[in-house]
Design a protein around this motif. Structure first.
Motif, PDB file in Angstrom:
ATOM      1  N   ALA A  38      50.176  50.991 -94.120  1.00 18.03           N
ATOM      2  CA  ALA A  38      50.429  50.001 -95.165  1.00 18.03           C
ATOM      3  C   ALA A  38      51.827  49.407 -95.061  1.00 18.03           C
ATOM      4  N   LEU A  39      52.810  50.218 -94.641  1.00 20.40           N
ATOM      5  CA  LEU A  39      54.181  49.719 -94.593  1.00 20.40           C
ATOM      6  C   LEU A  39      54.338  48.615 -93.549  1.00 20.40           C
ATOM      7  N   SER A  40      53.803  48.844 -92.348  1.00 21.98           N
ATOM      8  CA  SER A  40      53.917  47.821 -91.304  1.00 21.98           C
ATOM      9  C   SER A  40      53.164  46.557 -91.683  1.00 21.98           C
ATOM     10  N   THR A  41      52.003  46.709 -92.330  1.00 23.13           N
ATOM     11  CA  THR A  41      51.247  45.535 -92.773  1.00 23.13           C
ATOM     12  C   THR A  41      52.023  44.746 -93.822  1.00 23.13           C
ATOM     13  N   PHE A  42      52.634  45.458 -94.750  1.00 21.81           N
ATOM     14  CA  PHE A  42      53.411  44.785 -95.794  1.00 21.81           C
ATOM     15  C   PHE A  42      54.613  44.060 -95.203  1.00 21.81           C
ATOM     16  N   LEU A  43      55.321  44.707 -94.268  1.00 23.35           N
ATOM     17  CA  LEU A  43      56.494  44.071 -93.675  1.00 23.35           C
ATOM     18  C   LEU A  43      56.108  42.823 -92.886  1.00 23.35           C
ATOM     19  N   ILE A  85      57.434  39.083 -93.897  1.00 29.71           N
ATOM     20  CA  ILE A  85      58.225  38.253 -92.987  1.00 29.71           C
ATOM     21  C   ILE A  85      57.549  36.902 -92.757  1.00 29.71           C
ATOM     22  N   VAL A  86      56.234  36.916 -92.546  1.00 28.57           N
ATOM     23  CA  VAL A  86      55.516  35.661 -92.328  1.00 28.57           C
ATOM     24  C   VAL A  86      55.603  34.769 -93.563  1.00 28.57           C
ATOM     25  N   ALA A  87      55.398  35.347 -94.744  1.00 29.83           N
ATOM     26  CA  ALA A  87      55.484  34.558 -95.983  1.00 29.83           C
ATOM     27  C   ALA A  87      56.887  33.996 -96.182  1.00 29.83           C
ATOM     28  N   PHE A  88      57.903  34.785 -95.861  1.00 27.11           N
ATOM     29  CA  PHE A  88      59.276  34.305 -96.010  1.00 27.11           C
ATOM     30  C   PHE A  88      59.566  33.153 -95.058  1.00 27.11           C
ATOM     31  N   LEU A  89      59.078  33.247 -93.816  1.00 28.37           N
ATOM     32  CA  LEU A  89      59.292  32.165 -92.861  1.00 28.37           C
ATOM     33  C   LEU A  89      58.579  30.887 -93.300  1.00 28.37           C
ATOM     34  N   ILE A  90      57.359  31.031 -93.828  1.00 25.10           N
ATOM     35  CA  ILE A  90      56.638  29.851 -94.319  1.00 25.10           C
ATOM     36  C   ILE A  90      57.398  29.207 -95.481  1.00 25.10           C
ATOM     37  N   TYR A  91      57.866  30.025 -96.394  1.00 31.60           N
ATOM     38  CA  TYR A  91      58.647  29.512 -97.531  1.00 31.60           C
ATOM     39  C   TYR A  91      59.921  28.832 -97.047  1.00 31.60           C
ATOM     40  N   LEU A  92      60.586  29.439 -96.059  1.00 35.26           N
ATOM     41  CA  LEU A  92      61.836  28.885 -95.560  1.00 35.26           C
ATOM     42  C   LEU A  92      61.618  27.531 -94.893  1.00 35.26           C
ATOM     43  N   MET A  93      60.624  27.436 -94.018  1.00 34.37           N
ATOM     44  CA  MET A  93      60.376  26.183 -93.322  1.00 34.37           C
ATOM     45  C   MET A  93      59.907  25.098 -94.291  1.00 34.37           C
ATOM     46  N   THR A  94      59.076  25.468 -95.263  1.00 29.30           N
ATOM     47  CA  THR A  94      58.620  24.480 -96.247  1.00 29.30           C
ATOM     48  C   THR A  94      59.799  23.934 -97.053  1.00 29.30           C
ATOM     49  N   THR A  95      60.706  24.810 -97.430  1.00 32.05           N
ATOM     50  CA  THR A  95      61.872  24.375 -98.200  1.00 32.05           C
ATOM     51  C   THR A  95      62.755  23.440 -97.378  1.00 32.05           C
ATOM     52  N   LEU A  96      63.005  23.791 -96.130  1.00 33.99           N
ATOM     53  CA  LEU A  96      63.870  22.962 -95.297  1.00 33.99           C
ATOM     54  C   LEU A  96      63.259  21.576 -95.052  1.00 33.99           C
ATOM     55  N   TYR A  97      61.991  21.533 -94.695  1.00 36.00           N
ATOM     56  CA  TYR A  97      61.349  20.239 -94.461  1.00 36.00           C
ATOM     57  C   TYR A  97      61.238  19.447 -95.760  1.00 36.00           C
ATOM     58  N   GLY A  98      60.990  20.105 -96.871  1.00 32.19           N
ATOM     59  CA  GLY A  98      60.905  19.407 -98.154  1.00 32.19           C
ATOM     60  C   GLY A  98      62.214  18.774 -98.543  1.00 32.19           C
ATOM     61  N   VAL A  99      63.320  19.492 -98.314  1.00 33.33           N
ATOM     62  CA  VAL A  99      64.642  18.942 -98.635  1.00 33.33           C
ATOM     63  C   VAL A  99      64.937  17.724 -97.767  1.00 33.33           C
ATOM     64  N   ALA A 100      64.574  17.795 -96.476  1.00 32.87           N
ATOM     65  CA  ALA A 100      64.831  16.658 -95.585  1.00 32.87           C
ATOM     66  C   ALA A 100      64.035  15.433 -96.007  1.00 32.87           C
ATOM     67  N   VAL A 101      62.758  15.620 -96.319  1.00 32.97           N
ATOM     68  CA  VAL A 101      61.928  14.496 -96.747  1.00 32.97           C
ATOM     69  C   VAL A 101      62.429  13.921 -98.065  1.00 32.97           C
ATOM     70  N   MET A 102      62.836  14.790 -98.988  1.00 39.01           N
ATOM     71  CA  MET A 102      63.334  14.321-100.281  1.00 39.01           C
ATOM     72  C   MET A 102      64.599  13.479-100.105  1.00 39.01           C
ATOM     73  N   ARG A 103      65.480  13.893 -99.225  1.00 43.65           N
ATOM     74  CA  ARG A 103      66.701  13.117 -98.999  1.00 43.65           C
ATOM     75  C   ARG A 103      66.383  11.756 -98.397  1.00 43.65           C
ATOM     76  N   SER A 104      65.449  11.720 -97.453  1.00 42.41           N
ATOM     77  CA  SER A 104      65.095  10.440 -96.848  1.00 42.41           C
ATOM     78  C   SER A 104      64.462   9.501 -97.876  1.00 42.41           C
ATOM     79  N   VAL A 105      63.613  10.038 -98.772  1.00 41.13           N
ATOM     80  CA  VAL A 105      63.000   9.210 -99.810  1.00 41.13           C
ATOM     81  C   VAL A 105      64.050   8.684-100.768  1.00 41.13           C
ATOM     82  N   LEU A 106      65.000   9.545-101.168  1.00 37.98           N
ATOM     83  CA  LEU A 106      66.064   9.100-102.065  1.00 37.98           C
ATOM     84  C   LEU A 106      66.910   8.016-101.420  1.00 37.98           C
ATOM     85  N   GLU A 107      67.212   8.183-100.143  1.00 43.16           N
ATOM     86  CA  GLU A 107      68.002   7.164 -99.456  1.00 43.16           C
ATOM     87  C   GLU A 107      67.253   5.838 -99.382  1.00 43.16           C
TER      88      GLU A 107
END
Length: 215
Positions: A175-180, A184-206
């Protein structure tokens, strides 16, 4: 605009450096607080002889791994109140890394005193607490007429050898290895979504600001 933003150097550097920064914030504190150092400590004990001997034996025993701290203890004759000023002077001069005091009522109070010259990691405090706890518990059991080895055998924890059976019949991590992995995968998805979302938001605002300026 999306392609332009994604292809920019600032976006690429941010996408690569931000995960490294997050990993550094998580890993560096553990590396800084990791053991492996040599500590020269003075030991002033007013406690029973059994507590003092067990405490010294546990701290000066060879560590199980290279990451554990190593201690060199110097016995100082009590009382604590008389030698405290001299020990603090030795600390200030760098002759000692710290001193440990075992009071006479340590069996009742369960408290020991520790003062250090430099910053103390969590590992040092944990190892001192562990040695003090085991020394006091052993002496309490001896005074009560109870065999410490028998008590340790009675309260020994149960370990679980876990495995996960896959469709191919192979046994993988539990269970521990499955949870880790999922974390990690969920954190990477959240991280990439946040970064791309911020970039798109800045371009729209500009773009909106440019349109307003044109109007």
């Amino acid at each position: 605009e999306f392609r332009e933003r994604v292809a920019s150097k600032s976006f690429l550097l941010g996408t690569l450096l931000f995960p490294l920064l997050m990993i550094g914030l998580i890993v560096l504190p553990r590396l800084v607080g990791r053991g492996g150092a040599q500590w020269h400590l003075a030991l002033v004990s007013e406690a029973p002889a059994g507590v003092t001997d067990t405490f010294e034996q546990l701290l000066t025993a060879p560590p199980e791994d290279d990451s554990a701290n190593r201690y060199r203890l110097e016995r100082i004759d009590p009382p604590i109140a008389t030698v405290r000023q001299r020990l603090e002077t030795r600390l200030a001069s760098g002759e000692l890394d710290g001193y440990v005091a075992l009071p006479a009522d340590v069996l009742q109070s369960g408290k020991i005193m520790f003062s250090a010259r430099k910053g103390v990691s969590f590992d040092v405090v944990r190892e001192l607490r562990s040695a003090g706890t085991r020394a006091v518990q052993t002496e309490r059991l001896r005074v009560s007429g109870i065999d410490a080895s028998a008590v340790a055998a009675l309260v020994a924890p149960v370990t679980i050898d876990e495995a996960r059976l896959t469709e191919r019949g192979e046994q993988r991590g539990g269970a521990l290895s499955t949870f880790l992995t999922a974390y990690i995968v969920a954190f990477l998805i959240y991280l990439m979504t946040t970064l791309y979302g911020v970039a798109v938001m800045r371009s729209v605002l500009e773009e909106k600001m440019n349109r307003i300026a044109e109007i």
